[in-house]
Motif scaffolding. Structure first.
Motif, PDB file in Angstrom:
ATOM      1  N   ARG A 113      41.631  34.710  39.714  1.00 22.82           N
ATOM      2  CA  ARG A 113      42.212  35.699  39.023  1.00 22.82           C
ATOM      3  C   ARG A 113      41.953  37.245  40.435  1.00 22.82           C
ATOM      4  O   ARG A 113      43.241  37.553  40.338  1.00 22.82           O
ATOM      5  CB  ARG A 113      41.743  36.395  38.167  1.00 22.82           C
ATOM      6  N   VAL A 114      41.238  37.432  41.251  1.00 21.91           N
ATOM      7  CA  VAL A 114      41.517  38.891  42.189  1.00 21.91           C
ATOM      8  C   VAL A 114      42.950  38.040  43.748  1.00 21.91           C
ATOM      9  O   VAL A 114      43.166  38.923  43.503  1.00 21.91           O
ATOM     10  CB  VAL A 114      40.400  38.815  43.350  1.00 21.91           C
ATOM     11  N   ILE A 115      42.684  37.109  43.496  1.00 20.18           N
ATOM     12  CA  ILE A 115      43.356  36.312  44.380  1.00 20.18           C
ATOM     13  C   ILE A 115      44.705  36.196  43.676  1.00 20.18           C
ATOM     14  O   ILE A 115      45.819  36.617  44.397  1.00 20.18           O
ATOM     15  CB  ILE A 115      42.948  34.615  44.743  1.00 20.18           C
ATOM     16  N   GLY A 116      45.236  36.140  42.762  1.00 20.47           N
ATOM     17  CA  GLY A 116      46.036  36.564  41.374  1.00 20.47           C
ATOM     18  C   GLY A 116      46.689  38.253  41.095  1.00 20.47           C
ATOM     19  O   GLY A 116      48.105  37.654  41.871  1.00 20.47           O
ATOM     20  N   VAL A 117      46.077  38.755  41.120  1.00 17.15           N
ATOM     21  CA  VAL A 117      46.198  40.089  41.288  1.00 17.15           C
ATOM     22  C   VAL A 117      47.220  40.514  42.459  1.00 17.15           C
ATOM     23  O   VAL A 117      47.928  41.142  43.298  1.00 17.15           O
ATOM     24  CB  VAL A 117      45.541  41.254  41.008  1.00 17.15           C
ATOM     25  N   ASP A 118      46.427  39.424  43.264  1.00 17.31           N
ATOM     26  CA  ASP A 118      46.309  40.327  45.032  1.00 17.31           C
ATOM     27  C   ASP A 118      48.217  39.231  45.217  1.00 17.31           C
ATOM     28  O   ASP A 118      48.933  40.262  45.987  1.00 17.31           O
ATOM     29  CB  ASP A 118      45.545  39.580  46.655  1.00 17.31           C
ATOM     30  N   TYR A 174      33.494  45.493  45.080  1.00 17.16           N
ATOM     31  CA  TYR A 174      34.452  45.579  46.558  1.00 17.16           C
ATOM     32  C   TYR A 174      34.464  44.175  47.152  1.00 17.16           C
ATOM     33  O   TYR A 174      35.431  43.852  48.107  1.00 17.16           O
ATOM     34  CB  TYR A 174      33.053  46.157  47.277  1.00 17.16           C
ATOM     35  N   ASP A 175      33.350  43.532  47.009  1.00 20.24           N
ATOM     36  CA  ASP A 175      32.569  42.236  47.800  1.00 20.24           C
ATOM     37  C   ASP A 175      34.241  41.063  47.740  1.00 20.24           C
ATOM     38  O   ASP A 175      34.036  40.839  48.424  1.00 20.24           O
ATOM     39  CB  ASP A 175      31.318  41.361  47.615  1.00 20.24           C
ATOM     40  N   THR A 176      34.262  41.316  46.756  1.00 16.17           N
ATOM     41  CA  THR A 176      35.278  40.083  45.975  1.00 16.17           C
ATOM     42  C   THR A 176      36.806  40.719  46.723  1.00 16.17           C
ATOM     43  O   THR A 176      37.815  39.783  46.645  1.00 16.17           O
ATOM     44  CB  THR A 176      35.235  39.815  45.158  1.00 16.17           C
ATOM     45  N   ALA A 177      36.925  41.608  46.427  1.00 15.46           N
ATOM     46  CA  ALA A 177      38.443  42.268  47.161  1.00 15.46           C
ATOM     47  C   ALA A 177      37.956  42.136  48.406  1.00 15.46           C
ATOM     48  O   ALA A 177      39.220  41.538  48.859  1.00 15.46           O
ATOM     49  CB  ALA A 177      38.856  43.405  47.152  1.00 15.46           C
ATOM     50  N   VAL A 178      37.315  41.972  49.505  1.00 15.43           N
ATOM     51  CA  VAL A 178      37.507  42.173  50.850  1.00 15.43           C
ATOM     52  C   VAL A 178      37.542  40.353  50.971  1.00 15.43           C
ATOM     53  O   VAL A 178      38.120  40.135  52.003  1.00 15.43           O
ATOM     54  CB  VAL A 178      36.025  42.322  51.797  1.00 15.43           C
ATOM     55  N   SER A 179      36.527  39.859  49.961  1.00 18.24           N
ATOM     56  CA  SER A 179      37.398  37.708  50.961  1.00 18.24           C
ATOM     57  C   SER A 179      37.929  37.371  50.035  1.00 18.24           C
ATOM     58  O   SER A 179      38.424  36.346  50.306  1.00 18.24           O
ATOM     59  CB  SER A 179      35.687  37.225  50.123  1.00 18.24           C
ATOM     60  N   GLN A 180      38.924  37.980  48.996  1.00 16.17           N
ATOM     61  CA  GLN A 180      40.125  37.291  48.236  1.00 16.17           C
ATOM     62  C   GLN A 180      41.312  37.802  48.530  1.00 16.17           C
ATOM     63  O   GLN A 180      42.342  37.546  48.271  1.00 16.17           O
ATOM     64  CB  GLN A 180      39.662  37.286  47.059  1.00 16.17           C
ATOM     65  N   MET A 181      40.958  39.915  49.058  1.00 15.54           N
ATOM     66  CA  MET A 181      42.431  39.765  48.603  1.00 15.54           C
ATOM     67  C   MET A 181      43.093  40.092  50.115  1.00 15.54           C
ATOM     68  O   MET A 181      43.231  40.532  51.068  1.00 15.54           O
ATOM     69  CB  MET A 181      42.405  40.689  47.704  1.00 15.54           C
ATOM     70  N   GLY A 182      44.179  38.755  50.453  1.00 18.75           N
ATOM     71  CA  GLY A 182      44.866  38.665  51.646  1.00 18.75           C
ATOM     72  C   GLY A 182      46.157  39.541  51.809  1.00 18.75           C
ATOM     73  O   GLY A 182      45.858  39.734  53.375  1.00 18.75           O
ATOM     74  N   TYR A 183      46.913  39.885  50.948  1.00 16.82           N
ATOM     75  CA  TYR A 183      48.104  40.787  51.417  1.00 16.82           C
ATOM     76  C   TYR A 183      47.798  41.761  51.338  1.00 16.82           C
ATOM     77  O   TYR A 183      48.048  42.415  53.012  1.00 16.82           O
ATOM     78  CB  TYR A 183      48.817  40.881  50.805  1.00 16.82           C
ATOM     79  N   LEU A 184      47.022  42.322  50.635  1.00 15.66           N
ATOM     80  CA  LEU A 184      46.531  44.183  50.997  1.00 15.66           C
ATOM     81  C   LEU A 184      45.157  43.582  52.801  1.00 15.66           C
ATOM     82  O   LEU A 184      45.380  44.204  53.053  1.00 15.66           O
ATOM     83  CB  LEU A 184      45.321  44.408  50.006  1.00 15.66           C
ATOM     84  N   HIS A 185      44.954  42.893  52.857  1.00 17.07           N
ATOM     85  CA  HIS A 185      43.821  42.933  54.169  1.00 17.07           C
ATOM     86  C   HIS A 185      45.177  42.730  55.107  1.00 17.07           C
ATOM     87  O   HIS A 185      45.350  43.121  56.445  1.00 17.07           O
ATOM     88  CB  HIS A 185      43.376  42.018  54.195  1.00 17.07           C
TER      89      HIS A 185
END
Length: 277
Positions: free
Chosen positions: A178-183, A15-26
């Motif tokens: 990698r999380v940024i890459g998937v975003d 969760y916390d990595t999704a919150v900090s790294q997924m710019g497009y979804l946010h």
């Protein structure tokens, strides 16, 4: 109002990595196009048991998929079974364990990788068996299924976040990047999927800890995101934690089909017309 749904499962995304790294979804959340929730995964926080949880809405003690080595077909009604029963078309671009749960077990790469005849519970499927199978290839597989068969329900299962978490731990440059890459991949595919009228769920099975593993009870192991893009969900950030067993009935609600008897009654209050809790 659309009843079509794409369910994107990002294996190993905490969760916390999704919150900090997924710019497009946010970006979608900030602009009123999506909502974000925190989900507490079921236990054990392992992949195959949680695939069954997400796709059948049943807990491990009931469904019997207790370990990653429980290789057999599911005994439960999955979202694939339910969509087919209700006359909807389904498809999946997913890791081979999903094929083993709902189509054929054990998986045989020579015969089971591509299933397009429409006869099995997963009617159209493209399955991979290497954890490092590139996510950009996976989403190309998903695009092929979507454009060729126009399914009402499409399940997309990405593995690279989990793979890098095991290799480098969650507290690593590689995992975060990698999380940024998937975003970024999502930023390239979601606009056209939304334009095609699909509602979209993005979630994870489990998280990842700083030892490069998961399976336990900590927040690192269990807390995962849920992003929902749907005109039936009020956009915004919701702080209340929801149970992972709510995901399958949520999918049924968005698909406008009756959920299976063992599933929990849906309690997420923001679905338009749903009773408040």
């Amino acid at each position: 109002m659309s009843n079509k749904l794409i369910f994107i499962m990002l294996d190993g995304l905490r969760y916390d990595t999704a919150v900090s790294q997924m710019g497009y979804l946010h970006h979608l959340v900030e602009k009123g196009k999506a909502s974000r929730f925190k989900v507490k995964s079921e236990l054990p926080s392992l992949s195959r048991p949680l695939y069954e949880v997400l796709l059948t809405g049943t807990p491990v003690y009931k469904n019997g998929i207790t370990t990653n080595k429980t290789v057999r077909l599911s005994y439960e009604e999955s979202l694939f079974h339910l969509t087919k029963q209700h006359g909807l078309k389904n498809a999946a671009a997913a890791y081979y364990w999903v094929s083993e749960l709902y189509n054929s077990a054990p998986f045989n790469p020579s015969t089971d990788r591509i299933q397009l005849d429409g006869q099995k519970p997963i009617e159209r499927g493209i399955f991979y068996w290497e954890d490092h199978y590139p996510d950009n290839h996976l989403f190309a597989d998903a695009n092929f299924l979507l454009n060729t068969y126009v399914p009402d329900f499409l399940y997309v299962h990405s593995m690279n976040i989990d793979d890098d978490g095991h290799k480098f731990t969650a507290d690593s440059m590689e995992y975060r990047n990698r999380v940024i890459g998937v975003d970024m991949i999502l930023a390239s595919v979601l606009p056209s999927w939304m334009e095609a009228g699909y509602q979209i769920i993005v979630t994870a099975d489990h998280g990842m800890n700083d030892d490069g593993n998961h399976g336990g009870t900590t927040a690192d192991d269990r807390d995962v995101p849920l992003f929902i893009i749907s005109d039936r969900i009020k956009p915004g950030i919701y702080e209340e934690e929801i149970a992972q067993l709510q995901i399958a009935p949520l999918a049924c609600e968005l698909l406008n089909i009756q959920q299976s008897q063992p599933m929990q009654q849906l309690s997420i209050p923001v679905i338009k017309g749903a009773p408040s809790i």
